[in-house]
Write a protein that holds these residues in place. Structure first.
Motif, PDB file in Angstrom:
ATOM      1  N   GLY A 187       0.793  -1.223   0.000  1.00 49.77           N
ATOM      2  CA  GLY A 187       0.000   0.000   0.000  1.00 49.77           C
ATOM      3  C   GLY A 187       0.822   1.268   0.000  1.00 49.77           C
ATOM      4  O   GLY A 187       0.384   2.307  -0.505  1.00 49.77           O
ATOM      5  N   ARG A 188       2.036   1.212   0.563  1.00 46.36           N
ATOM      6  CA  ARG A 188       2.877   2.415   0.627  1.00 46.36           C
ATOM      7  C   ARG A 188       3.952   2.423  -0.460  1.00 46.36           C
ATOM      8  O   ARG A 188       4.920   3.177  -0.356  1.00 46.36           O
ATOM      9  CB  ARG A 188       3.529   2.536   1.998  1.00 46.36           C
ATOM     10  N   CYS A 189       3.798   1.599  -1.493  1.00 48.96           N
ATOM     11  CA  CYS A 189       4.855   1.550  -2.520  1.00 48.96           C
ATOM     12  C   CYS A 189       4.586   2.492  -3.683  1.00 48.96           C
ATOM     13  O   CYS A 189       5.483   2.740  -4.488  1.00 48.96           O
ATOM     14  CB  CYS A 189       5.062   0.121  -3.024  1.00 48.96           C
ATOM     15  N   THR A 190       3.371   3.046  -3.803  1.00 53.59           N
ATOM     16  CA  THR A 190       3.041   3.844  -4.980  1.00 53.59           C
ATOM     17  C   THR A 190       3.110   5.342  -4.701  1.00 53.59           C
ATOM     18  O   THR A 190       2.840   5.796  -3.587  1.00 53.59           O
ATOM     19  CB  THR A 190       1.632   3.508  -5.496  1.00 53.59           C
ATOM     20  N   LEU A 191       3.453   6.091  -5.741  1.00 53.75           N
ATOM     21  CA  LEU A 191       3.492   7.546  -5.682  1.00 53.75           C
ATOM     22  C   LEU A 191       2.790   8.104  -6.915  1.00 53.75           C
ATOM     23  O   LEU A 191       3.186   7.788  -8.043  1.00 53.75           O
ATOM     24  CB  LEU A 191       4.934   8.059  -5.666  1.00 53.75           C
ATOM     25  N   PRO A 192       1.763   8.939  -6.734  1.00 51.86           N
ATOM     26  CA  PRO A 192       1.166   9.618  -7.884  1.00 51.86           C
ATOM     27  C   PRO A 192       1.997  10.840  -8.261  1.00 51.86           C
ATOM     28  O   PRO A 192       2.436  11.594  -7.394  1.00 51.86           O
ATOM     29  CB  PRO A 192      -0.212  10.028  -7.368  1.00 51.86           C
ATOM     30  N   TYR A 193       2.231  11.004  -9.538  1.00 52.57           N
ATOM     31  CA  TYR A 193       2.983  12.178  -9.981  1.00 52.57           C
ATOM     32  C   TYR A 193       2.301  12.774 -11.210  1.00 52.57           C
ATOM     33  O   TYR A 193       1.461  12.132 -11.857  1.00 52.57           O
ATOM     34  CB  TYR A 193       4.437  11.820 -10.291  1.00 52.57           C
ATOM     35  N   GLN A 194       2.657  14.009 -11.525  1.00 53.42           N
ATOM     36  CA  GLN A 194       2.031  14.688 -12.652  1.00 53.42           C
ATOM     37  C   GLN A 194       2.894  15.845 -13.102  1.00 53.42           C
ATOM     38  O   GLN A 194       3.751  16.333 -12.352  1.00 53.42           O
ATOM     39  CB  GLN A 194       0.644  15.206 -12.259  1.00 53.42           C
ATOM     40  N   GLN A 195       2.695  16.254 -14.331  1.00 46.12           N
ATOM     41  CA  GLN A 195       3.367  17.440 -14.832  1.00 46.12           C
ATOM     42  C   GLN A 195       2.855  18.640 -14.057  1.00 46.12           C
ATOM     43  O   GLN A 195       1.654  18.805 -13.868  1.00 46.12           O
ATOM     44  CB  GLN A 195       3.109  17.602 -16.329  1.00 46.12           C
ATOM     45  N   ALA A 196       3.767  19.471 -13.587  1.00 54.08           N
ATOM     46  CA  ALA A 196       3.382  20.608 -12.761  1.00 54.08           C
ATOM     47  C   ALA A 196       2.709  21.699 -13.585  1.00 54.08           C
ATOM     48  O   ALA A 196       2.789  21.709 -14.814  1.00 54.08           O
ATOM     49  CB  ALA A 196       4.608  21.167 -12.047  1.00 54.08           C
ATOM     50  N   HIS A 197       2.035  22.592 -12.875  1.00 52.54           N
ATOM     51  CA  HIS A 197       1.380  23.750 -13.479  1.00 52.54           C
ATOM     52  C   HIS A 197       0.301  23.348 -14.477  1.00 52.54           C
ATOM     53  O   HIS A 197       0.281  23.801 -15.627  1.00 52.54           O
ATOM     54  CB  HIS A 197       2.406  24.684 -14.133  1.00 52.54           C
ATOM     55  N   ARG A 198      -0.553  22.459 -14.038  1.00 53.42           N
ATOM     56  CA  ARG A 198      -1.744  22.080 -14.796  1.00 53.42           C
ATOM     57  C   ARG A 198      -1.419  21.380 -16.100  1.00 53.42           C
ATOM     58  O   ARG A 198      -2.165  21.448 -17.070  1.00 53.42           O
ATOM     59  CB  ARG A 198      -2.636  23.293 -15.086  1.00 53.42           C
ATOM     60  N   GLY A 199      -0.309  20.691 -16.156  1.00 56.73           N
ATOM     61  CA  GLY A 199      -0.015  19.877 -17.329  1.00 56.73           C
ATOM     62  C   GLY A 199      -0.982  18.712 -17.427  1.00 56.73           C
ATOM     63  O   GLY A 199      -1.781  18.451 -16.522  1.00 56.73           O
ATOM     64  N   ASP A 200      -0.911  17.969 -18.521  1.00 50.83           N
ATOM     65  CA  ASP A 200      -1.881  16.900 -18.755  1.00 50.83           C
ATOM     66  C   ASP A 200      -1.265  15.513 -18.648  1.00 50.83           C
ATOM     67  O   ASP A 200      -1.870  14.534 -19.068  1.00 50.83           O
ATOM     68  CB  ASP A 200      -2.526  17.079 -20.134  1.00 50.83           C
ATOM     69  N   ALA A 201      -0.044  15.405 -18.128  1.00 51.58           N
ATOM     70  CA  ALA A 201       0.601  14.109 -17.958  1.00 51.58           C
ATOM     71  C   ALA A 201       0.443  13.664 -16.508  1.00 51.58           C
ATOM     72  O   ALA A 201       0.904  14.330 -15.589  1.00 51.58           O
ATOM     73  CB  ALA A 201       2.079  14.202 -18.325  1.00 51.58           C
TER      74      ALA A 201
END
Length: 263
Positions: free
Chosen positions: A20-34
């Motif tokens: 349960g603690r192995c995942t990290l959500p990430y995303q392109q900063a500043h409202r990116g779409d990735a």
């Protein structure tokens, strides 16, 4: 593969309790779409007769989702033993840190940079990791039939405000690809879950099962999502040049938790 006798609830419990603690959500900063999900992986280097082991540690995800400069990694309670100073980490030059694993579609990030970021913020990571005992071997994969095989993605959906990124176990199926080698996630996967670990429960005697991380969910290519399997991932990681792996560091390995009976 013999018919799966464990119910979905038992396998989901095993995934959450061990990983349960192995995942990290990430995303392109500043409202990116990735948007993607990454997860911690410990590559076992050595183990002696007393069970003392050392490993190199990486973050794994779909390489296609790492090709931008500024990323935001969302944090959540439980990933540190002490209070975190913010709900997210910002990473500059994000794409430069990731190492592609050949043509697998997977990239790895040596985790020294993540530990350094946490230290500067006065806290330390408390995570689960996919270990050598959980990552699928060639033998595990050979036991799987052509499908459909019950499978489970541990990923982070994209909420309405694009920052919530709640963790969820998505239940679906995998089938062998047309080449007879790889696997395809043949079910729907929410946006943001590409890069996440995919699990299966291998049947053992009676009502027991072995929880196995089959591999990494890749972005959709037409119908379904390819799954990069851990037999190829493990081999590619161990072929990395020494200077590429240096940032992963080495550390004593925790004992893996991969046997789980039906409740």
């Amino acid at each position: 593969m013999p018919e799966q006798t464990a119910d979905h609830g038992s396998i989901i419990d095993a995934i959450v309790s061990s990983s349960g603690r192995c995942t990290l959500p990430y995303q392109q900063a500043h409202r990116g779409d990735a948007f993607g999900t990454a997860f911690w992986f410990n590559d076992l280097l050595t183990e002696d007769d007393d069970g003392n082991a050392t490993y190199r540690q990486y973050l794994l995800t779909a390489g296609a989702l790492t090709r931008y400069d500024l990323a935001e990694i969302r944090l959540r309670p439980g990933l540190s033993e002490t209070a975190m100073s913010a709900g997210a980490l910002m990473m500059l030059r994000f794409q430069e840190g990731w190492i592609p694993l050949g043509d697998s579609g997977v990239s790895v990030l040596p985790t020294a940079v993540l530990h350094a970021l946490a230290r500067r913020k006065k806290w330390a990571w408390a995570t689960d990791e996919i270990t050598d005992g959980t990552a699928a071997t060639t033998e595990d994969i050979a036991r799987l039939g052509d499908g459909p095989i019950p499978a489970y993605v541990l990923g982070h959906d994209v909420g309405a405000d694009r920052t919530q990124r709640e963790q969820a176990v998505i239940v679906g199926n995998v089938v062998r690809g047309s080449d007879g080698q790889g696997f395809v996630w043949a079910s729907l996967a929410p946006k943001g879950c590409a890069g996440a670990p995919v699990f299966v429960g291998l049947h053992l005697e009676e009502n027991r099962f072995q929880l196995v991380c089959l591999g990494v969910l890749l972005p959709s290519e037409g119908p379904g999502h390819p799954v990069a399997t851990f037999d190829r991932i493990r081999a590619a990681v161990r072929e990395l040049p020494e200077q590429s792996a240096a940032g992963a560091g080495t550390a004593p390995a925790a004992k893996s938790r991969w046997w789980r009976g039906r409740r």
